[in-house]
Write a protein that holds these residues in place. Structure first.
Motif, PDB file in Angstrom:
ATOM      1  N   ASP A 172       0.826  -1.214   0.000  1.00 31.12           N
ATOM      2  CA  ASP A 172       0.000   0.000   0.000  1.00 31.12           C
ATOM      3  C   ASP A 172       0.853   1.254   0.000  1.00 31.12           C
ATOM      4  OD1 ASP A 172      -2.317  -1.251  -0.062  1.00 31.12           O
ATOM      5  OD2 ASP A 172      -2.825  -1.036   2.056  1.00 31.12           O
ATOM      6  N   VAL A 173       2.067   1.127   0.517  1.00 31.57           N
ATOM      7  CA  VAL A 173       2.889   2.319   0.746  1.00 31.57           C
ATOM      8  C   VAL A 173       4.198   2.255  -0.032  1.00 31.57           C
ATOM      9  CG1 VAL A 173       1.929   2.842   2.991  1.00 31.57           C
ATOM     10  CG2 VAL A 173       3.814   1.267   2.833  1.00 31.57           C
ATOM     11  N   LEU A 176       6.404   5.251  -0.376  1.00 30.94           N
ATOM     12  CA  LEU A 176       7.199   5.615   0.796  1.00 30.94           C
ATOM     13  C   LEU A 176       8.411   4.704   0.916  1.00 30.94           C
ATOM     14  CD1 LEU A 176       4.476   6.319   3.447  1.00 30.94           C
ATOM     15  CD2 LEU A 176       5.875   7.930   2.223  1.00 30.94           C
ATOM     16  N   VAL A 177       8.255   3.429   0.514  1.00 32.69           N
ATOM     17  CA  VAL A 177       9.398   2.516   0.532  1.00 32.69           C
ATOM     18  C   VAL A 177      10.513   3.075  -0.345  1.00 32.69           C
ATOM     19  CG1 VAL A 177      10.187   0.197  -0.050  1.00 32.69           C
ATOM     20  CG2 VAL A 177       7.953   0.516   0.972  1.00 32.69           C
ATOM     21  N   PHE A 179      11.162   6.181  -1.076  1.00 36.56           N
ATOM     22  CA  PHE A 179      11.868   7.310  -0.463  1.00 36.56           C
ATOM     23  C   PHE A 179      12.649   6.899   0.770  1.00 36.56           C
ATOM     24  CE2 PHE A 179       9.219   9.682  -3.302  1.00 36.56           C
ATOM     25  CZ  PHE A 179      10.123  10.622  -3.731  1.00 36.56           C
ATOM     26  N   ALA A 180      12.167   5.861   1.477  1.00 39.34           N
ATOM     27  CA  ALA A 180      12.937   5.360   2.617  1.00 39.34           C
ATOM     28  C   ALA A 180      14.265   4.786   2.139  1.00 39.34           C
ATOM     29  CB  ALA A 180      12.138   4.295   3.357  1.00 39.34           C
ATOM     30  N   GLY A 231      -4.190   9.653  -6.009  1.00 43.76           N
ATOM     31  CA  GLY A 231      -4.955   9.324  -4.815  1.00 43.76           C
ATOM     32  C   GLY A 231      -4.510   8.045  -4.139  1.00 43.76           C
ATOM     33  N   THR A 232      -3.249   7.658  -4.316  1.00 47.20           N
ATOM     34  CA  THR A 232      -2.763   6.429  -3.692  1.00 47.20           C
ATOM     35  C   THR A 232      -1.242   6.491  -3.554  1.00 47.20           C
ATOM     36  OG1 THR A 232      -2.440   4.078  -4.041  1.00 47.20           O
ATOM     37  CG2 THR A 232      -2.792   5.397  -5.983  1.00 47.20           C
ATOM     38  N   LEU A 233      -0.713   5.675  -2.617  1.00 44.77           N
ATOM     39  CA  LEU A 233       0.747   5.580  -2.470  1.00 44.77           C
ATOM     40  C   LEU A 233       1.280   4.301  -3.121  1.00 44.77           C
ATOM     41  CD1 LEU A 233       1.189   6.712   1.230  1.00 44.77           C
ATOM     42  CD2 LEU A 233       2.169   7.832  -0.732  1.00 44.77           C
TER      43      LEU A 233
END
Lengths: 393, 163
Positions: A172-173, A176-177, A179-180, A231-233
């Motif tokens: 779902d993310v 973000l993974v 960018f992490a 509208g989503t990650l």
């Protein structure tokens, strides 16, 4: 045996050695077939798969390493081997293409066509060189950095949607993974410079740190506008949201900001201050030799491929493209479009390398903090406007 | 399996936290701090909150640990070695253990043990909805803070030009 003088000689020797090994293995196999049950079972499958390859695939599936298993995905196809092959050939292409742009010849001898095997030859050369480190280097950190850099390049491959069906980990993310994982790069570069205990690497590492911190923020904000519109990650859903129109058409400014930040994060010309050859030898990579250097380069180029893939995913519509393969090959068509777009992004970056001089440090920082950041925010407001006016379906 | 992961993460977090304070080489201390912050992210993943875990890594490893390493690199080594703690160290350790013991007792006596998880992880969409409906004031203050720091950064970036 005779002395090795030319590359063809070397290839001949290699063929002799590998051929001898293969003959030895075949003999060994012949002995084992009659004694060990596992090997004789494998032999049966091998013989059956000569007429029907499906037997072999089913056998591998039953062992848990078939085409649909996670291990296969990590190790072979959208994962490491695939990326490493692309990385190796991009190294060759970059050298040849830059040479053509600068009216030189470039790699010529290794391989029959235009030196296409040069990266392989280089890798074999690096394997046989001596592994050295500065006397006062911090050996533990020094030798773990190439692996760490490989790891943070390859970790990006995990969330890269090569096609609807070929993705290692769907989350779902996943944005973000990405960018992490990108956040680890400054630490790696800084530690490489520190552990070398040498002047040029340290200067290069500090430059790399300044640059990466400065360009991470506009990059994040440019990606945020994509997240707002989609509208989503989830990167898969982001690609699906672009089925009618690519985000580069809706937000050209965001794409340009993201592209510039990519160049800076990857330390490519015109932002290659951390490894400026004419000033500080090779930056934080100066003290590395042998396969440690090979690993470092592999990590850098795998990261190059992965980041270009992320640009493709966010702005160029990922796997979407007209159907050019015959019906029934939908997945192959998606993979082919994704790879084609990613390679185009990489070629464009290489062209920029061929025609641009290098920025000065203060110019670079002002460009990052005072220009790109502002443009990224303007783009964010434009994205909100597009969303509010309902221009994006 | 989650128990094993929890144990490994807990041991890693505590060991690297001690290493971060006690290591002679200050750079090793900074690296262990980064690993400690990453094991905290591991706890968040165990708690089915990948969203928080990823932000933990982005903010703490990607920004805080990098800034700490950066500072460490720019300060001379002798300055760090001069800081002597002496006998106060024992007091600190005992005090920390006492606080941990007290918190442990409190947690054991609370009703936390009887809380049953619903099984559904809270999605970050719900966090977003809560943010703009119930906690809008906090969000507004945060936005103002971020805007102020951004304007500050832009001002600092522009000073060079005027000189």
């Amino acid at each position: 045996m005779s002395e090795i003088r030319t590359f063809p000689d070397f290839v001949k020797r290699l063929v002799i050695v590998v051929g001898g090994l293969v003959i030895l293995l075949v003999v060994l196999f012949g002995v084992l077939v009659n004694t060990v049950p596992v090997v004789s079972e494998f032999n049966d499958v091998l013989l059956a798969s000569l007429s029907n390859p499906g037997v072999m695939l089913a056998y591998l599936d039953s062992l848990g390493v078939g085409l649909n298993s996670t291990i296969f995905r990590i190790v072979v196809f959208p994962g490491f081997t695939w990326a490493a092959l692309i990385a190796a050939e991009v190294i060759w292409f970059e050298r040849k293409f830059l040479a053509k742009m600068q009216l030189r010849v470039g790699p010529l001898y290794a391989g029959v066509i235009a030196g296409i095997l040069q990266p392989i030859a280089d890798m074999i050369k690096l394997l046989f060189k001596e592994l050295t480190a500065p006397a006062r280097a911090d050996k533990l950190v020094f030798y773990s950095i190439p692996l760490l850099l490989n790891a943070i390049g390859a970790a990006l491959l995990a969330v890269l949607p090569v096609s609807e069906a070929w993705i290692i980990m769907r989350s779902d993310v996943s944005m973000l993974v990405v960018f992490a994982v990108i956040g680890f790069a400054p630490i790696t570069v800084l530690l490489a410079g520190w552990a070398s205990n040498s002047k040029f690497p340290f200067i290069g590492a500090l430059r790399g740190l300044h640059q990466m911190i400065a360009f991470e923020i506009p990059m994040l904000i440019a990606a945020l506008s994509v997240v707002l519109l989609a509208g989503t990650l989830d990167l898969v859903n982001i690609v699906q949201a672009q089925s009618s129109i690519w985000f580069i058409v809706l937000m050209p400014m965001g794409a340009i900001v993201f592209f510039c930040c990519l160049l800076a994060e990857l330390e490519r010309i015109p932002f290659d201050l951390p490894e400026a050859e004419s000033e500080i030898v090779m930056g934080y990579q100066t003290e590395y030799s042998s396969m440690a250097f090979g690993n470092l380069q592999l990590g850098v180029y795998i990261r190059f491929y992965a980041m270009a893939g992320i640009f493709t995913t966010l702005f160029l519509g990922g796997w979407h493209g007209p159907m050019i393969l015959p019906a029934g090959f939908e997945i192959a068509n998606q993979v082919e479009w994704f790879t084609l777009k990613t390679l185009l992004v990489m070629v464009f970056m290489i062209v920029l390398r061929g025609v641009n001089p290098r920025f000065r440090m203060d110019q670079l920082l002002r460009f990052g903090w005072a220009r790109l950041l502002v443009l990224a925010f303007v783009n964010l407001f434009l994205a909100i406007l597009i969303l509010q006016m309902g221009w994006f379906p | 399996m989650p128990e094993l992961a929890f144990t490994v993460l807990a041991v890693m977090a505590i060991a690297t936290a001690i290493l971060a304070l006690e290591s002679k080489e200050i750079v090793y201390g900074a690296i262990s701090l980064a690993i400690m912050l990453m094991s905290i992210a591991g706890f968040f993943i165990l708690l089915d909150a990948p969203f928080v875990a990823m932000f933990q890594i982005i903010v703490y490893v990607g920004a805080v640990a990098v800034i700490i390493l950066f500072t460490v690199m720019l300060v001379r080594r002798e300055k760090w070695l001069k800081a002597e703690v002496g006998g106060l160290q024992m007091v600190g350790i005992l005090g920390g253990l006492a606080v941990a013991f007290a918190f442990g007792l409190l947690l054991l006596q609370s009703t936390l043990g009887s809380v049953v998880a619903s099984g559904e992880a809270v999605s970050f969409f719900e966090i977003g909805v809560q943010m703009i409906s119930e906690y809008w004031a906090a969000l507004l203050v945060l936005a103002l803070l971020l805007a102020a720091s951004l304007i500050g950064a832009l001002t600092l970036a522009r000073i060079d030009k005027e000189e």
